[in-house]
Design a protein around this motif. Structure first.
Motif, PDB file in Angstrom:
ATOM      1  N   ALA A 119       0.812  -1.220   0.000  1.00 27.02           N
ATOM      2  CA  ALA A 119       0.000   0.000   0.000  1.00 27.02           C
ATOM      3  C   ALA A 119       0.845   1.270   0.000  1.00 27.02           C
ATOM      4  O   ALA A 119       0.510   2.238  -0.696  1.00 27.02           O
ATOM      5  N   PRO A 120       1.961   1.335   0.751  1.00 23.17           N
ATOM      6  CA  PRO A 120       2.749   2.582   0.762  1.00 23.17           C
ATOM      7  C   PRO A 120       3.318   2.975  -0.599  1.00 23.17           C
ATOM      8  O   PRO A 120       3.606   4.156  -0.820  1.00 23.17           O
ATOM      9  N   VAL A 121       3.456   2.015  -1.503  1.00 23.68           N
ATOM     10  CA  VAL A 121       3.984   2.358  -2.820  1.00 23.68           C
ATOM     11  C   VAL A 121       2.898   2.345  -3.896  1.00 23.68           C
ATOM     12  O   VAL A 121       3.028   2.996  -4.933  1.00 23.68           O
ATOM     13  N   GLU A 122       1.782   1.639  -3.634  1.00 17.49           N
ATOM     14  CA  GLU A 122       0.696   1.559  -4.609  1.00 17.49           C
ATOM     15  C   GLU A 122      -0.369   2.633  -4.398  1.00 17.49           C
ATOM     16  O   GLU A 122      -0.952   3.130  -5.361  1.00 17.49           O
ATOM     17  N   ASP A 123      -0.628   2.971  -3.135  1.00 18.48           N
ATOM     18  CA  ASP A 123      -1.769   3.838  -2.817  1.00 18.48           C
ATOM     19  C   ASP A 123      -1.369   5.241  -2.384  1.00 18.48           C
ATOM     20  O   ASP A 123      -2.232   6.032  -1.965  1.00 18.48           O
ATOM     21  N   HIS A 124      -0.097   5.558  -2.448  1.00 22.72           N
ATOM     22  CA  HIS A 124       0.378   6.883  -2.039  1.00 22.72           C
ATOM     23  C   HIS A 124       1.286   7.471  -3.121  1.00 22.72           C
ATOM     24  O   HIS A 124       1.848   6.726  -3.933  1.00 22.72           O
ATOM     25  N   PRO A 125       1.426   8.773  -3.163  1.00 21.28           N
ATOM     26  CA  PRO A 125       2.326   9.393  -4.141  1.00 21.28           C
ATOM     27  C   PRO A 125       3.749   8.855  -3.987  1.00 21.28           C
ATOM     28  O   PRO A 125       4.206   8.588  -2.872  1.00 21.28           O
ATOM     29  N   VAL A 126       4.437   8.703  -5.104  1.00 21.10           N
ATOM     30  CA  VAL A 126       5.818   8.216  -5.077  1.00 21.10           C
ATOM     31  C   VAL A 126       6.741   9.357  -4.661  1.00 21.10           C
ATOM     32  O   VAL A 126       6.814  10.385  -5.330  1.00 21.10           O
ATOM     33  N   THR A 127       7.425   9.161  -3.538  1.00 17.78           N
ATOM     34  CA  THR A 127       8.380  10.164  -3.046  1.00 17.78           C
ATOM     35  C   THR A 127       9.790   9.604  -2.990  1.00 17.78           C
ATOM     36  O   THR A 127      10.710  10.311  -2.600  1.00 17.78           O
ATOM     37  N   LEU A 128       9.946   8.323  -3.361  1.00 19.72           N
ATOM     38  CA  LEU A 128      11.244   7.642  -3.311  1.00 19.72           C
ATOM     39  C   LEU A 128      11.787   7.602  -1.880  1.00 19.72           C
ATOM     40  O   LEU A 128      12.991   7.756  -1.650  1.00 19.72           O
ATOM     41  N   SER A 129      10.886   7.389  -0.945  1.00 18.79           N
ATOM     42  CA  SER A 129      11.291   7.242   0.452  1.00 18.79           C
ATOM     43  C   SER A 129      12.007   5.907   0.628  1.00 18.79           C
ATOM     44  O   SER A 129      11.928   5.011  -0.223  1.00 18.79           O
ATOM     45  N   ASP A 130      12.705   5.763   1.753  1.00  9.88           N
ATOM     46  CA  ASP A 130      13.385   4.498   2.037  1.00  9.88           C
ATOM     47  C   ASP A 130      12.396   3.333   2.019  1.00  9.88           C
ATOM     48  O   ASP A 130      12.717   2.249   1.522  1.00  9.88           O
ATOM     49  N   GLN A 131      11.214   3.552   2.565  1.00 10.21           N
ATOM     50  CA  GLN A 131      10.213   2.488   2.606  1.00 10.21           C
ATOM     51  C   GLN A 131       9.752   2.106   1.201  1.00 10.21           C
ATOM     52  O   GLN A 131       9.657   0.921   0.862  1.00 10.21           O
ATOM     53  N   GLN A 132       9.466   3.097   0.376  1.00 11.11           N
ATOM     54  CA  GLN A 132       9.012   2.804  -0.985  1.00 11.11           C
ATOM     55  C   GLN A 132      10.092   2.104  -1.800  1.00 11.11           C
ATOM     56  O   GLN A 132       9.814   1.140  -2.531  1.00 11.11           O
ATOM     57  N   LEU A 133      11.319   2.557  -1.693  1.00 11.38           N
ATOM     58  CA  LEU A 133      12.411   1.910  -2.429  1.00 11.38           C
ATOM     59  C   LEU A 133      12.593   0.470  -1.957  1.00 11.38           C
ATOM     60  O   LEU A 133      12.839  -0.436  -2.759  1.00 11.38           O
ATOM     61  N   PHE A 134      12.470   0.263  -0.652  1.00 14.03           N
ATOM     62  CA  PHE A 134      12.578  -1.095  -0.115  1.00 14.03           C
ATOM     63  C   PHE A 134      11.476  -1.987  -0.662  1.00 14.03           C
ATOM     64  O   PHE A 134      11.726  -3.133  -1.064  1.00 14.03           O
ATOM     65  N   LEU A 135      10.239  -1.499  -0.678  1.00 13.18           N
ATOM     66  CA  LEU A 135       9.114  -2.326  -1.105  1.00 13.18           C
ATOM     67  C   LEU A 135       9.209  -2.692  -2.584  1.00 13.18           C
ATOM     68  O   LEU A 135       8.818  -3.801  -2.983  1.00 13.18           O
ATOM     69  N   LEU A 136       9.715  -1.788  -3.397  1.00 12.80           N
ATOM     70  CA  LEU A 136       9.952  -2.131  -4.802  1.00 12.80           C
ATOM     71  C   LEU A 136      10.901  -3.323  -4.899  1.00 12.80           C
ATOM     72  O   LEU A 136      10.674  -4.274  -5.653  1.00 12.80           O
TER      73      LEU A 136
END
Length: 372
Positions: free
Chosen positions: A129-146
């Protein structure tokens, strides 16, 4: 050596652990494998479904396993699709026969592109959800989930290869003894490679599970190439970098005592732009840093071309815009078609495969790049 005169109750010469009478005795008289047998195996592999996140929270999985996209359908694939289709590979027996054994690009519907059945509905929704349902900010969490989704798919596919190794051991039915020996040698080598890769991928997945449980997302290393427009080529995969972008050897396959370092990579689109992200665990930093340093030295246009060369040489989970593909000249199409064969027995990766070759793909526009 083949033990042609092995007793019926002796261990079979092929190393299966079965008695000779239950394995290779009179194998040459058995009915040969058919195309239908191989297609049935492909369908069996395609039917595998499991949740790779079941150990994260005491197996609190939902009953339904979903066909999860490693590349977001709504956020990325739709951006480059034409009539709901993208250009990718369909590595089936029928397709290989039709194309004389070559892997080729063809149109694939975005509902099927980049999917795998490796998560239940609950975990697929909650984890990403943090990468699919929220704007992409290239946060550590989003990069990890990718990266987490990519490595999960790689592990899922490698586990399926265990069944392929088992099938290969049966593929010598109806063959003469000398051919049986050759087939078993090939199957043994393939199984050994699968076993090594599984150990390495399970190690990475375990490390990433620990990061996920503790939310220590900054423990992953990343190199992010930000793109100024929507990329025409998308990818999600992982590989063991054997050579860098200058052709220098970084590591070698086949050493059970020296695990290979793996690098995970994703190219996605968002906000009429996009990014290409390399990710790796800290245990693999030495090799991966050398690999990335050889890329970081390139100027922007050549860096973009290098990313396309890399994707098509090392990832079957690479998807392109049909409009972009049609507009490429013959030299670009030939280069990509040749790269689709890389990593196959007839076209192993060579030290020069990532080096500059003068081909301009026009697929990515690099804005900036740097370590995170």
């Amino acid at each position: 050596m083949i033990k042609a005169k092995a007793g019926r109750n002796d261990p079979c010469w092929c190393g299966s652990g079965k008695k000779h009478k239950r394995c290779h005795l009179n194998r040459e008289k058995a009915a040969p494998f058919t195309r239908a047998d191989l297609e049935a195996h492909r369908k069996q592999i395609g039917a595998i479904a499991k949740c790779l996140a079941k150990d994260l929270d005491d197996a609190q999985c939902s009953p339904r396993i979903v066909s999860a996209h490693t590349i977001s359908k709504s956020g990325s694939l739709k951006q480059i699709a034409e009539d709901g289709h993208v250009m990718g590979t369909k590595v089936t027996l029928s397709a290989l026969i039709e194309n004389s054994g070559k892997i080729t690009l063809s149109k694939v519907g975005i509902n099927k592109a980049s999917t795998f059945t490796g998560f239940c509905a609950r975990h697929d929704k909650q984890l990403f959800a943090p990468v699919e349902d929220h704007p992409v900010t290239l946060s550590d969490q989003q990069l990890f989930l990718l990266a987490y989704r990519s490595i999960s798919r790689e592990l899922f596919l490698k586990e399926a290869n265990v069944r392929t190794a088992e099938l290969m051991r049966q593929a010598d039915q109806g063959m003469e003894e000398a051919m049986q020996f050759m087939v078993q040698q090939t199957a043994t080598g393939f199984a050994a490679g699968v076993d090594l890769a599984l150990r390495e991928l399970n190690f990475i997945k375990t490390k990433m599970d620990e990061i996920l449980k503790s939310s220590a997302f900054a423990d992953m290393h990343h190199y992010v190439v930000e793109l100024s427009s929507i990329p025409f080529v998308l990818v999600s995969a992982s590989t063991q970098p054997e050579f860098d972008f200058n052709g220098a050897r970084l590591q070698s396959f086949g050493r059970a005592d020296i695990p290979m370092s793996h690098i995970i990579f994703n190219c996605i689109s968002y906000d009429n732009a996009g990014c290409f992200v390399f990710s790796w665990i800290k245990e693999h930093h030495e090799i991966c840093r050398k690999f990335i340093d050889s890329l970081a030295d390139l100027e922007k246009t050549e860096l973009a071309n290098a990313l396309v060369r890399f994707s098509y040489s090392f990832a079957e989970n690479t998807w392109a815009s049909p409009v972009w593909w049609r507009s490429r000249d013959d030299s670009v199409k030939k280069d990509i078609s040749d790269r689709l064969q890389h990593g196959t027995p007839l076209s192993p990766h060579r030290p020069s495969c990532l080096m500059t070759n003068g081909i301009n793909f026009g697929a990515l526009q690099v804005e900036s790049a740097g370590y995170r």
